[in-house]
Design a protein around this motif. Sequence first.
Motif, PDB file in Angstrom:
ATOM      1  N   LEU A 124     -37.065 -37.333 -48.173  1.00  0.00           N
ATOM      2  CA  LEU A 124     -36.848 -38.500 -48.476  1.00  0.00           C
ATOM      3  C   LEU A 124     -37.498 -39.590 -48.194  1.00  0.00           C
ATOM      4  O   LEU A 124     -37.999 -40.621 -48.695  1.00  0.00           O
ATOM      5  CB  LEU A 124     -35.484 -38.648 -48.436  1.00  0.00           C
ATOM      6  N   THR A 125     -37.718 -39.673 -46.720  1.00  0.00           N
ATOM      7  CA  THR A 125     -38.650 -40.449 -46.266  1.00  0.00           C
ATOM      8  C   THR A 125     -40.247 -40.503 -46.381  1.00  0.00           C
ATOM      9  O   THR A 125     -40.767 -41.646 -47.030  1.00  0.00           O
ATOM     10  CB  THR A 125     -38.846 -40.185 -44.656  1.00  0.00           C
ATOM     11  N   THR A 126     -40.655 -39.318 -46.950  1.00  0.00           N
ATOM     12  CA  THR A 126     -41.901 -39.112 -47.446  1.00  0.00           C
ATOM     13  C   THR A 126     -41.934 -39.713 -48.827  1.00  0.00           C
ATOM     14  O   THR A 126     -43.035 -40.357 -49.223  1.00  0.00           O
ATOM     15  CB  THR A 126     -42.479 -37.727 -47.181  1.00  0.00           C
ATOM     16  N   THR A 127     -41.007 -39.603 -49.703  1.00  0.00           N
ATOM     17  CA  THR A 127     -41.118 -40.002 -51.145  1.00  0.00           C
ATOM     18  C   THR A 127     -41.073 -41.727 -51.130  1.00  0.00           C
ATOM     19  O   THR A 127     -41.827 -42.200 -51.816  1.00  0.00           O
ATOM     20  CB  THR A 127     -39.703 -39.965 -51.988  1.00  0.00           C
ATOM     21  N   VAL A 128     -40.317 -42.286 -49.917  1.00  0.00           N
ATOM     22  CA  VAL A 128     -40.514 -43.790 -49.733  1.00  0.00           C
ATOM     23  C   VAL A 128     -41.920 -44.236 -49.528  1.00  0.00           C
ATOM     24  O   VAL A 128     -42.654 -45.100 -49.790  1.00  0.00           O
ATOM     25  CB  VAL A 128     -39.461 -44.237 -48.687  1.00  0.00           C
ATOM     26  N   PHE A 129     -42.725 -43.416 -48.678  1.00  0.00           N
ATOM     27  CA  PHE A 129     -44.138 -43.818 -48.235  1.00  0.00           C
ATOM     28  C   PHE A 129     -44.932 -43.517 -49.413  1.00  0.00           C
ATOM     29  O   PHE A 129     -46.269 -43.978 -49.359  1.00  0.00           O
ATOM     30  CB  PHE A 129     -44.493 -42.731 -47.073  1.00  0.00           C
ATOM     31  N   VAL A 130     -44.414 -42.961 -50.468  1.00  0.00           N
ATOM     32  CA  VAL A 130     -45.472 -42.711 -51.641  1.00  0.00           C
ATOM     33  C   VAL A 130     -45.149 -43.993 -52.536  1.00  0.00           C
ATOM     34  O   VAL A 130     -46.130 -44.680 -53.112  1.00  0.00           O
ATOM     35  CB  VAL A 130     -45.070 -41.580 -52.518  1.00  0.00           C
ATOM     36  N   VAL A 131     -43.850 -44.541 -52.546  1.00  0.00           N
ATOM     37  CA  VAL A 131     -43.670 -45.601 -53.427  1.00  0.00           C
ATOM     38  C   VAL A 131     -43.912 -47.037 -52.706  1.00  0.00           C
ATOM     39  O   VAL A 131     -44.712 -47.710 -53.689  1.00  0.00           O
ATOM     40  CB  VAL A 131     -42.083 -45.637 -53.657  1.00  0.00           C
ATOM     41  N   GLY A 132     -43.876 -47.179 -51.677  1.00  0.00           N
ATOM     42  CA  GLY A 132     -44.177 -48.370 -51.016  1.00  0.00           C
ATOM     43  C   GLY A 132     -45.637 -48.639 -51.349  1.00  0.00           C
ATOM     44  O   GLY A 132     -45.903 -49.973 -51.774  1.00  0.00           O
ATOM     45  N   PRO A 133     -46.636 -47.970 -51.040  1.00  0.00           N
ATOM     46  CA  PRO A 133     -48.037 -48.406 -50.991  1.00  0.00           C
ATOM     47  C   PRO A 133     -48.511 -48.780 -52.539  1.00  0.00           C
ATOM     48  O   PRO A 133     -49.199 -49.448 -52.841  1.00  0.00           O
ATOM     49  CB  PRO A 133     -48.702 -47.032 -50.632  1.00  0.00           C
ATOM     50  N   ILE A 134     -47.683 -48.068 -53.624  1.00  0.00           N
ATOM     51  CA  ILE A 134     -47.982 -48.519 -54.992  1.00  0.00           C
ATOM     52  C   ILE A 134     -47.636 -49.675 -55.143  1.00  0.00           C
ATOM     53  O   ILE A 134     -48.760 -50.428 -56.065  1.00  0.00           O
ATOM     54  CB  ILE A 134     -47.176 -47.452 -55.961  1.00  0.00           C
ATOM     55  N   PHE A 135     -46.587 -50.394 -54.820  1.00  0.00           N
ATOM     56  CA  PHE A 135     -46.505 -51.753 -54.734  1.00  0.00           C
ATOM     57  C   PHE A 135     -47.427 -52.575 -53.932  1.00  0.00           C
ATOM     58  O   PHE A 135     -47.841 -53.384 -54.644  1.00  0.00           O
ATOM     59  CB  PHE A 135     -44.983 -52.221 -54.312  1.00  0.00           C
TER      60      PHE A 135
END
Length: 515
Positions: A124-135
């Motif tokens: 779940l943490t790694t998924t957050v690391f994918v979403v944040g940099p997109i923004f």
Amino acid sequence: MPRQASTASKQWPSPKMARGAEHLHQTLRRDITPYLCYILLVTAIGPLQFGYHLSELNAPQDVITCEKKSVTSSALPTTLPQCISMNTDQFAVVSSIFTLGGLVGALIAGPCCTRYGRLLTMRLTTTVFVVGPIFEALAPSISVISIGRFISGIGAGSSLVVGPIYISEVAPPKEKGLLGALTQIMVNVGILFTQVLGYFLSRDNMWRIILGVAGCIGVLQLVLLFLVPESPKWLAEHHHPQRAREILRKIRGRKEDLEDEVAAWNVDGTAEDISEEESLLSAPPGTHPESSPKASSESVGIFGAIMHPSYRPAIIAVVAVMFAQQLTGINSIIMYSVNILSTLLPTTAALLTVAISALNLLITTLCAPLSDKIGRKTCILLSIAGMGTSAILLAVGMSYGVKILAAIATLLFVTSFAIGLGPVPFILANELVGPEAVGATQSWALAANWIATFIVSQFFPILNKAMGGQGRVYYVFAVVAVILGTFIAWWVPETRGKRGADEVWGRREGRERVE
């Protein structure tokens, strides 16, 4: 004289040092299997992401905020603006909102990894690391880049909770201190990586690449996590002892004796437990078994831990150490080294930052075995003493314009941090409490860390200016080092060589943990 010099040369390294190095090499070769190396490195990508995001805005700040606007055509074919106009206060908000996300992530991750497992929390943490940099990378405005930084902060806070716990639980008992330092080493790798990218890409709209690379790293880690197993210790505590043994055997290798390590779990593998797991033995390494209701009820929440007299001393200990890690001033060097050293050394600001980051990484790596040799508490106290002394020397050097003294004090400051306060705090939570409360304790530790990080990042420039500049603020850091060092020396127990929380606190307080 020439003959004496030659003899001295032959004497180094001494036979004792050579034997010690050979023993360490043989131990690591026996205990650290290729599969263990794989899961440790994949797990450590999370702390790397924390370091990356912590310093990603440092080098390209002037380009992002339109202070240094390119007159050439856009380097990337995009309709997004080349920069985002913001003043100093707005940029401070964008920078510091990362710490707010980190605080949220730290508070969420502890109960999550205790209740649902280390592996699911890491995914779940790694998924957050994918979403944040997109923004962040595609941000057209201050609000969007702030949202991205907040999301990335959640991932960073979570990774610093679950990563050290997982590493400590899969590391061989005799190498927990050495491998526990991997968290801080990878944080420094992330800092150095983003500073190097910043040195080359801080122009035009290439800064968007710097922010977007973190998302690519997140995708890579998410894929690699499919070959990472659940923590054997967590499985054993949640009524899957046979599955835990199978995973531990794969991690340690076929020839390693597991009995002492399994016994330290204090879990009985009953026939009922083993029967429940027979269908899981053929499951792939990444399969995550469901935890039983009974197991879930045994988990201790963050508020339950602080209210319980058995866990409160450990929480106070880890919070004190985390406060010491930040309030002794390391981030004043990492985040404001350009302003501090730009007038002291004849080089560019970006290269100065890269050099300090490289030094921090080098010393942390070289000192990694120390906590297993001389003890966790000793390393912390040596680190605090070194940083307090270096802070005084830095204040004197800057106040009286002694550039060499200030430069040397800065290097000693970073070196002292790397000896103990850098790597050791991330090990302590897993050694001061039982597995049922380690997630909650780590959350309290990282919450304290994020709060202290916010205090330093926000108020260091203000306090420095209020005290007339010239480094006098480092006298404050020296006083804080004395206060926190004294408290830690009195309160925090040594954990090296102890088999569990009962032994750690029993020797100090003469009591058993309340079940």
